[in-house]
Design a protein around this motif. Sequence first.
Motif, PDB file in Angstrom:
ATOM      1  N   GLY A 251       0.816  -1.212   0.000  1.00 45.96           N
ATOM      2  CA  GLY A 251       0.000   0.000   0.000  1.00 45.96           C
ATOM      3  C   GLY A 251       0.842   1.252   0.000  1.00 45.96           C
ATOM      4  O   GLY A 251       0.551   2.221  -0.721  1.00 45.96           O
ATOM      5  N   ILE A 252       1.908   1.280   0.802  1.00 50.53           N
ATOM      6  CA  ILE A 252       2.797   2.446   0.862  1.00 50.53           C
ATOM      7  C   ILE A 252       3.468   2.673  -0.492  1.00 50.53           C
ATOM      8  O   ILE A 252       3.570   3.809  -0.977  1.00 50.53           O
ATOM      9  N   ALA A 253       3.918   1.576  -1.116  1.00 45.41           N
ATOM     10  CA  ALA A 253       4.580   1.700  -2.416  1.00 45.41           C
ATOM     11  C   ALA A 253       3.625   2.204  -3.490  1.00 45.41           C
ATOM     12  O   ALA A 253       3.983   3.062  -4.303  1.00 45.41           O
ATOM     13  N   LYS A 254       2.391   1.702  -3.497  1.00 44.35           N
ATOM     14  CA  LYS A 254       1.420   2.158  -4.493  1.00 44.35           C
ATOM     15  C   LYS A 254       1.109   3.636  -4.320  1.00 44.35           C
ATOM     16  O   LYS A 254       0.972   4.371  -5.305  1.00 44.35           O
ATOM     17  N   ASN A 255       0.972   4.086  -3.080  1.00 39.02           N
ATOM     18  CA  ASN A 255       0.717   5.507  -2.845  1.00 39.02           C
ATOM     19  C   ASN A 255       1.843   6.372  -3.404  1.00 39.02           C
ATOM     20  O   ASN A 255       1.606   7.415  -4.023  1.00 39.02           O
ATOM     21  N   GLU A 256       3.088   5.915  -3.186  1.00 38.33           N
ATOM     22  CA  GLU A 256       4.219   6.680  -3.710  1.00 38.33           C
ATOM     23  C   GLU A 256       4.229   6.648  -5.238  1.00 38.33           C
ATOM     24  O   GLU A 256       4.502   7.677  -5.884  1.00 38.33           O
ATOM     25  N   ILE A 257       3.934   5.492  -5.818  1.00 40.32           N
ATOM     26  CA  ILE A 257       3.931   5.376  -7.278  1.00 40.32           C
ATOM     27  C   ILE A 257       2.892   6.306  -7.888  1.00 40.32           C
ATOM     28  O   ILE A 257       3.162   7.018  -8.871  1.00 40.32           O
ATOM     29  N   PHE A 258       1.683   6.348  -7.333  1.00 30.72           N
ATOM     30  CA  PHE A 258       0.643   7.229  -7.866  1.00 30.72           C
ATOM     31  C   PHE A 258       1.073   8.695  -7.778  1.00 30.72           C
ATOM     32  O   PHE A 258       0.838   9.478  -8.714  1.00 30.72           O
ATOM     33  N   ASP A 259       1.687   9.067  -6.659  1.00 31.72           N
ATOM     34  CA  ASP A 259       2.148  10.452  -6.511  1.00 31.72           C
ATOM     35  C   ASP A 259       3.230  10.779  -7.538  1.00 31.72           C
ATOM     36  O   ASP A 259       3.217  11.852  -8.153  1.00 31.72           O
ATOM     37  N   LEU A 260       4.165   9.834  -7.735  1.00 34.22           N
ATOM     38  CA  LEU A 260       5.243  10.071  -8.690  1.00 34.22           C
ATOM     39  C   LEU A 260       4.733  10.082 -10.124  1.00 34.22           C
ATOM     40  O   LEU A 260       5.249  10.845 -10.967  1.00 34.22           O
ATOM     41  N   VAL A 261       3.738   9.252 -10.430  1.00 34.61           N
ATOM     42  CA  VAL A 261       3.151   9.277 -11.779  1.00 34.61           C
ATOM     43  C   VAL A 261       2.564  10.656 -12.064  1.00 34.61           C
ATOM     44  O   VAL A 261       2.770  11.224 -13.154  1.00 34.61           O
ATOM     45  N   PHE A 262       1.858  11.201 -11.107  1.00 34.04           N
ATOM     46  CA  PHE A 262       1.261  12.527 -11.289  1.00 34.04           C
ATOM     47  C   PHE A 262       2.346  13.582 -11.534  1.00 34.04           C
ATOM     48  O   PHE A 262       2.244  14.406 -12.447  1.00 34.04           O
ATOM     49  N   ARG A 263       3.419  13.547 -10.715  1.00 33.69           N
ATOM     50  CA  ARG A 263       4.461  14.577 -10.819  1.00 33.69           C
ATOM     51  C   ARG A 263       5.270  14.434 -12.102  1.00 33.69           C
ATOM     52  O   ARG A 263       5.545  15.422 -12.791  1.00 33.69           O
ATOM     53  N   HIS A 264       5.669  13.193 -12.429  1.00 32.88           N
ATOM     54  CA  HIS A 264       6.471  12.994 -13.644  1.00 32.88           C
ATOM     55  C   HIS A 264       5.640  13.255 -14.897  1.00 32.88           C
ATOM     56  O   HIS A 264       6.156  13.800 -15.899  1.00 32.88           O
ATOM     57  N   ALA A 265       4.373  12.835 -14.885  1.00 34.51           N
ATOM     58  CA  ALA A 265       3.521  13.089 -16.047  1.00 34.51           C
ATOM     59  C   ALA A 265       3.335  14.581 -16.266  1.00 34.51           C
ATOM     60  O   ALA A 265       3.370  15.075 -17.402  1.00 34.51           O
ATOM     61  N   LYS A 266       3.150  15.311 -15.182  1.00 34.56           N
ATOM     62  CA  LYS A 266       2.991  16.759 -15.287  1.00 34.56           C
ATOM     63  C   LYS A 266       4.269  17.412 -15.792  1.00 34.56           C
ATOM     64  O   LYS A 266       4.239  18.327 -16.621  1.00 34.56           O
TER      65      LYS A 266
END
Length: 502
Positions: A293-308
């Motif tokens: 769960g912790i890893a998925k939360n970080e991945i979603f946050d990083l996807v948003f930042r890198h995509a932006k």
Amino acid sequence: MNLDDVLRLLLDPITQFAALVVALVVARTLVRGRPTHRFIVHIAFFAILTILLVGHDVAPWTTVNGDEDLTHKMFIGVAKATWWAGGAMVLASSVRVFLIFERKPREGRLLQDLLVAFIYLGAALSIIAFVFDLPVRTLVATSGVFAIVLGLALQSTLNDVFSGIALNLGRPYTVGDWIEVEGGVRGQVVETNWRSTHLLNDTNDLVIVPNSTLAKATLTNLTGTDSVHGSKVVIRVLPTRSPAVIEETMKTVLLSANTILKYPTPSVSVTGLDGSAVEVELSFKVASLGQTGIAKNEIFDLVFRHAKAAGIQLSTAANAPTEASPAENSKHPGTPWRLLTSIPLFSALTDDEMETVANSMKRCTFKKGVVIAPQNASMTSLMIVRSGVVSVERDDDGRTEELTRLAPGDLSGERGVLMGAPEPATMRALTFVVVYEISKDHLASVMHERPALVEELSQLLAKRVETEEHLRADGNAGAEAHPVSLAAKIRHLFRLPHGSIN
């Protein structure tokens, strides 16, 4: 009582037998909770009792002599029964000690109890045969009818018991494993017993599953051969960029993640493409199932930042109506402005103050592998990562240790700018990196206009110092890492009034 009477009493077999039984009870009390010591006590008791009986011409494996007087006959019967029980205790203790040596006593409890039950059943039948001189075969045949009636009455319970035996022999899981049962039940195995298996699920609730249900259901052992667990995240983005560019951006996401394992290497796969979205699957592994769960939360946050940062827009859900998204930050479309608005540290600034800081920011680029800031360097500007991944590495006596990785939107250089202290680690570009700098002089002008910014900067710096000390396993960041102490240092360095607020 003279000496001869005392010696006669001590040599009396009944006295010796009673003393031996008392010694056994006392010894078992002293070694309670220590299976190995209890095993030794049982062996000693059984050996001494055997010597005592054989020394008085009593063979425990033969029937009682009918010519003996009643008192002597009762004593021999009790002694023989105790001998058989002592042998059973030795065997039962050896079973428990063996399972303790296997270092898996809890998951072997059912099998252990089953073996111990057979041992004591055999001892009971031996006592019936050699002490009471009863025909065991007739007794077993007579009890067969009773066993059939009892089995029909306890059919459901016996089903769970034998299913539990099958599960323990097959060992599809052990205590500590995470399993998922057909039907959606998932949890960590905390205990297995005669009738059921106890699971602790994600919400810390205890789920009790009958063994018969587990024996018939499809089980998925999520733990596998070790604690490493694999997981994946599926992302849908608008097809405004080529799949190759999107794939490369998602690889950067995985590269910048701190909670996933670097080895085995995480992977990215394009799993779908149509007019509405490109579907990408990010696969990675974590150290344990609890980290998923912790890893998925970080991945979603990083996807948003890198995509932006890469100009990639996330897609809506499949079959959802597409709506035109409003222009974001239409008044201030520049990259520096967007970076500042994405950092909570600068959220308290007014539009005019934000404009001032954004106009003063300087864009810098670094190729892959280039050192952005060496260890022990004194930074004179704050650096905000615009795109790419930065590794923060500490060198201790020739041994390099990675502390963390920075992704788009992350801030660095706080120690040098706010405390005048050297950087504790080297910052190295893992990919092509774009950063924006805010010089110390421009930051000072903003803090003079808004002194309350000092408190937020001290909170950020305290959190960063605490994280670095934790990663370095120093155990204590010290009093200097306290926000109040840091705020005082910042005010002194920038010559701000103490205790001033906006």
